[in-house]
Write a protein that holds these residues in place. Structure first.
Motif, PDB file in Angstrom:
ATOM      1  N   VAL A   1      -9.833  -0.843   1.159  1.00  0.00           N
ATOM      2  CA  VAL A   1      -9.112  -1.561   0.281  1.00  0.00           C
ATOM      3  C   VAL A   1      -8.176  -2.477  -0.251  1.00  0.00           C
ATOM      4  O   VAL A   1      -8.196  -3.696   0.000  1.00  0.00           O
TER       5      VAL A   1
ATOM      6  N   ALA B   1     -12.276  -3.214  -6.667  1.00  0.00           N
ATOM      7  CA  ALA B   1     -10.455  -3.390  -6.833  1.00  0.00           C
ATOM      8  C   ALA B   1     -10.980  -5.401  -6.562  1.00  0.00           C
ATOM      9  O   ALA B   1      -9.912  -5.377  -7.852  1.00  0.00           O
TER      10      ALA B   1
ATOM     11  N   VAL C   1      -2.249  -1.590  -3.808  1.00  0.00           N
ATOM     12  CA  VAL C   1      -2.756  -0.596  -3.479  1.00  0.00           C
ATOM     13  C   VAL C   1      -2.302   1.220  -3.588  1.00  0.00           C
ATOM     14  O   VAL C   1      -0.920   1.189  -2.544  1.00  0.00           O
TER      15      VAL C   1
ATOM     16  N   TYR D   1      -2.381   5.105  -3.114  1.00  0.00           N
ATOM     17  CA  TYR D   1      -3.456   6.752  -3.534  1.00  0.00           C
ATOM     18  C   TYR D   1      -2.061   8.105  -3.926  1.00  0.00           C
ATOM     19  O   TYR D   1      -1.013   7.317  -3.510  1.00  0.00           O
TER      20      TYR D   1
ATOM     21  N   HIS E   1     -17.282   2.307   0.683  1.00  0.00           N
ATOM     22  CA  HIS E   1     -16.370   0.562   0.777  1.00  0.00           C
ATOM     23  C   HIS E   1     -15.963   0.447   0.464  1.00  0.00           C
ATOM     24  O   HIS E   1     -15.496  -0.427  -0.347  1.00  0.00           O
TER      25      HIS E   1
ATOM     26  N   ARG F   1     -16.284  -0.316  -3.139  1.00  0.00           N
ATOM     27  CA  ARG F   1     -14.915  -0.024  -3.894  1.00  0.00           C
ATOM     28  C   ARG F   1     -13.441  -0.760  -3.301  1.00  0.00           C
ATOM     29  O   ARG F   1     -12.899  -1.786  -3.994  1.00  0.00           O
TER      30      ARG F   1
ATOM     31  N   THR G   1       0.630  -1.179   0.393  1.00  0.00           N
ATOM     32  CA  THR G   1      -0.232   0.091  -0.280  1.00  0.00           C
ATOM     33  C   THR G   1       0.979   1.308  -0.375  1.00  0.00           C
ATOM     34  O   THR G   1       1.698   1.103   0.866  1.00  0.00           O
TER      35      THR G   1
ATOM     36  N   GLU H   1     -10.353   5.437   1.195  1.00  0.00           N
ATOM     37  CA  GLU H   1     -10.580   4.202   0.961  1.00  0.00           C
ATOM     38  C   GLU H   1      -9.149   3.444   0.916  1.00  0.00           C
ATOM     39  O   GLU H   1      -9.371   2.247   0.950  1.00  0.00           O
ATOM     40  N   ILE H   2      -8.731   4.292   1.501  1.00  0.00           N
ATOM     41  CA  ILE H   2      -6.996   3.357   1.440  1.00  0.00           C
ATOM     42  C   ILE H   2      -7.100   1.502   2.168  1.00  0.00           C
ATOM     43  O   ILE H   2      -6.706   1.071   1.633  1.00  0.00           O
TER      44      ILE H   2
ATOM     45  N   VAL I   1      -7.174   3.924  -5.686  1.00  0.00           N
ATOM     46  CA  VAL I   1      -7.873   4.250  -4.848  1.00  0.00           C
ATOM     47  C   VAL I   1      -7.606   5.963  -5.120  1.00  0.00           C
ATOM     48  O   VAL I   1      -6.762   6.345  -4.842  1.00  0.00           O
ATOM     49  N   GLN I   2      -8.999   6.647  -5.635  1.00  0.00           N
ATOM     50  CA  GLN I   2      -8.828   7.624  -5.138  1.00  0.00           C
ATOM     51  C   GLN I   2      -9.812   8.667  -4.179  1.00  0.00           C
ATOM     52  O   GLN I   2      -9.513  10.280  -4.196  1.00  0.00           O
TER      53      GLN I   2
ATOM     54  N   SER J   1      -4.284  -0.813  -8.090  1.00  0.00           N
ATOM     55  CA  SER J   1      -5.241  -0.743  -7.937  1.00  0.00           C
ATOM     56  C   SER J   1      -5.235   0.869  -7.123  1.00  0.00           C
ATOM     57  O   SER J   1      -4.910   0.841  -6.034  1.00  0.00           O
TER      58      SER J   1
END
Length: 728
Positions: free
Chosen positions: A296, A465, A247, A249, A458, A461, A221, A292-293, A287-288, A285
């Protein structure tokens, strides 16, 4: 549950540094306000099993651990040093670490390149010392490091527990936010954390490779503000994503690609949208939203993937079933169409008023029997048309909402869901109104590795993913590499000549480049003198023609009045030529005009744009979207890093919002999309063969049921040669 499979081609050198058997804390302190104190506390409280060497010339003991006056005097050779001293001391300390055999250093101090001037010079000195003595640098200006499975906690964070989420974050506050969120969640744990800081040595791609190899990390992440080597990161991400989820961001947008951009593609490249597309192309993947980090990361870490995007919803309330359906559609997921056999099995266990059309609404059937929800999940999971199962409603709270006597049945339902999760490879995702208070049934699900969320958004999302990752893995199986092309010597000479003359390729030169490599370009003639128009008119006969100015100084021909259309016959051509020359001279009296270009009008079709930019971070990138004069306004485009596979090209065509126009609307026939794929792949090959091609715009390209035609082409030449130039 899905296992993590695969391996990376090479082993990261960071394992010894991030999982050391010994650590020197340079600047260790007994002052609670100092980072050297907090690091010592973290090591002691977490029970670091290796050797700890506090370094402080003014203390004999630090928190009960013997201290040493200098790095040179510590016994042994720890793999890692934590440097807690001010920036000016760092280069000298790095040299001392290298002489002592220390392999890596975490540098907390700021005051380096991020402040410019003297700080940048100091960072160069630090790196010179590091390279000379074989010391790898984490930072400087880093928030620190932890590796919880090795009891290495240099941030002294409380209440973080070991788990499968590995984190690399350019923001220390973001790490703190995720740690607090995980503490509230109660079930998410972390493997390794690194703050990359200035990335003066070790960058995101290095850390990602380490997390890919780390057996304790189930999902990598990353919070990213800026990549140092985006091209290399994409390569590593593709390799890691094949074996475990990644993941990202990405905050902000990359503006470097817009500097000095003079084409449509250059104006659009460097955008946040481009970064997202390139990351997704590599299996990441994205995340915006920052909230959500962790959801997900948790969901992907536990469930890994879904075979596709077909979701079966089991709900105990119609309103939330509708909300879930809306969110699923917005996320590009599908409500799976349940088979008649599946619906028949549902009717056997549910009350008559229940809906067995997806979303399945149990309509009160579970009020006295909450374990029936598990039965419904098992039934829909067995349907071959379902890729994942989404439970929506109040499971876990039946004994609270209705009667305490339902707790036993609810717990039996939880056990049945756990059994189902182990029996199926289809992800089970649970949303519950009662998730914030974690009642016993939900705690049981969480403890067994099933994600439970307090937000429908969530949950969706995570489902998205999982579906995207499954589709990526299915499509990313080894494909034959597209056949490369060799650069044509005469075209290489054309690039060299244009560079010497300080100009870009003329349109006819750009089109020759395309034509030589199999791209469909209509026949055309360059007219430098009026007397040449008679032969041109005879050649094309009654076909309507287009005429455009040829000038190194006029970039946007339409703005200068440099375009005339639907010309038939010699007289029309002569009149158009005079009008174009007059308009262009009025527009720019000093413009160097070589002549005009005459070509047949393209057949009716859909206008698209194909472009290329050499992004300073990600390297050569290809863009595709609807073309014409509104491309920069609509920004309905897709990006992919070069080289492209055919699968990449198909994905670009399918991605744009206006793709239905390509499928044919209001009686218009569908365009030849495979021809578009051929075009995109051919452009990718050309870019690989000609490194002096800096930017390219094919706008418009007219595409119809019979194929495509490149109407206008522009190639911007790299001013600085990227390879040694041979004489023309």
């Amino acid at each position: 549950m899905n296992p993590i499979e695969g391996h990376l081609s090479t082993r990261s050198p960071l394992h010894d540094i991030l999982a050391p058997t010994g650590i020197a804390v340079i600047g260790a302190s007994a002052d609670p306000t100092k980072r050297g104190y907090k690091a010592m506390v973290g090591l002691i409280k977490d029970g670091f099993r290796g050797d700890v060497y506090p370094v402080n010339p003014k203390a004999d003991m630090i928190l009960g651990v013997r201290a040493w006056p200098s790095v040179a005097e510590i016994p042994g050779s720890p793999e890692l040093a934590l440097i807690c001293t001010p920036a000016p001391s760092v280069p000298g300390l790095i040299r001392e670490c290298g002489r002592r055999g220390i392999q890596g250093a975490v540098i907390l101090a700021s005051g380096f390149a991020e402040v410019g001037g003297e700080g940048a010079a100091l960072e160069r000195q630090m790196m010179e010392a590091a390279r000379a003595h074989g010391v790898r640098i984490i930072g400087p200006n880093t928030s620190g490091v932890f590796n919880l499975h090795h009891q290495l906690n240099l941030l002294a964070l409380d209440n973080v527990k070991p788990g499968g989420v590995g984190i690399v974050s350019q923001s220390g506050n973001m790490l703190l936010s995720l740690a607090l969120e995980a503490q509230h969640n109660g079930h998410v744990g972390f493997s390794t954390y690194v703050g990359p800081g200035n990335q003066s040595d070790i960058g995101f791609n290095d850390y990602l490779r380490y997390l890919g190899e780390d057996r304790h990390t189930r999902v990598a992440t990353l919070y990213v503000e800026g990549f140092r080597d985006g091209r290399r990161f994409l390569e590593v991400a593709r390799e890691v994503a094949a074996m475990k989820p990644v993941v990202v961001y990405k905050s902000g947008s990359t503006e470097q690609g817009q500097k000095a951009a003079s084409s449509h593609t250059g104006a659009l490249a460097g955008s946040y949208a481009m970064t997202v597309d390139l990351l997704k192309q590599s299996g990441v993947s994205v995340v915006q939203h920052s909230d959500e980090i962790l959801p997900v990361a948790e969901g992907l870490g536990l469930l890994q993937k879904a075979a596709g995007k077909r979701v079966a919803v089991v709900a105990d309330g119609g309103g939330q079933a509708t909300i879930a359906s809306d969110r699923l559609a917005e996320a590009g997921l599908e409500l799976a169409e349940l088979s008649e056999a599946t619906r028949a099995r549902l009717r056997e266990v549910l009350l008559p008023q229940a809906s067995t059309v997806n979303p399945v609404d149990v309509a009160g059937s579970t009020d006295a029997h909450p374990s029936l929800l598990a039965t419904c999940m098992e039934i829909v999971a067995a349907d071959p048309g379902v890729d994942s199962v989404f439970l929506v409603g109040m499971f876990g709270g039946y004994s609270i909402r209705f009667a305490e006597s339902l707790l036993g049945d609810e717990m039996r339902g939880a056990e049945a869901m756990v059994d189902l999760a182990h029996a199926t490879d289809k992800p089970l995702v649970i949303y519950s109104l009662y998730a914030p208070i974690q009642p016993p049934a939900l705690r049981r699900l969480h403890e067994a590795g099933l994600p439970v969320y307090a937000s429908i958004e969530h949950s969706v999302r995570v489902l998205s993913a999982l579906g995207e990752r499954g589709q990526y893995l299915a499509q990313a199986r080894p494909q034959a590499r597209e056949v490369s092309v060799d650069a044509h010597p005469e075209l290489e000479a054309t690039f060299a000549r244009a560079r010497r003359e300080g100009r870009d390729l003329f349109e006819y030169e750009a089109k020759r480049l395309l034509r030589e490599h199999g791209i469909a370009v209509p026949e055309e003639r360059v007219v430098r003198e009026a007397g040449e128009l008679a032969e041109v008119a005879a050649t094309f006969g009654d076909a309507p023609l287009a005429m455009k100015v040829v000038s190194r100084d006029i970039l946007h021909k339409s703005d200068a009045g440099g375009v005339r259309l639907d010309l038939v016959g010699r007289a029309a051509l002569e009149e158009a030529r005079e009008a174009i020359l007059a308009s262009c001279r009025a527009y720019d009296p000093d413009a160097d005009i070589e002549g005009v270009l005459v070509t047949p009008m393209a057949k009716k079709g859909v206008e698209v744009i194909v472009g290329v930019i050499r992004d300073p971070i990600f390297g050569p990138v290809l863009m595709f979207g609807l073309g014409g004069i509104f491309v920069e306004i609509l920004e309905d485009v897709a990006f992919r890093a070069i080289p492209l596979s055919r699968q990449d090209a198909r994905g670009m065509v399918a991605q744009i919002k206006a793709r239905r126009i390509l499928d044919g609307v209001r009686g218009e026939p569908a365009v030849d999309q495979e021809a578009l794929v051929d075009l995109l792949v051919s452009v990718s090959r050309i870019v690989e063969a000609y490194p002096d091609l800096k930017e390219l715009d094919l706008n418009p390209v007219i595409v119809n049921a019979d194929g495509y035609a490149v109407v206008d082409a522009r190639v911007i030449v790299e001013r600085e040669p990227l390879h040694e130039e041979s004489p023309a």
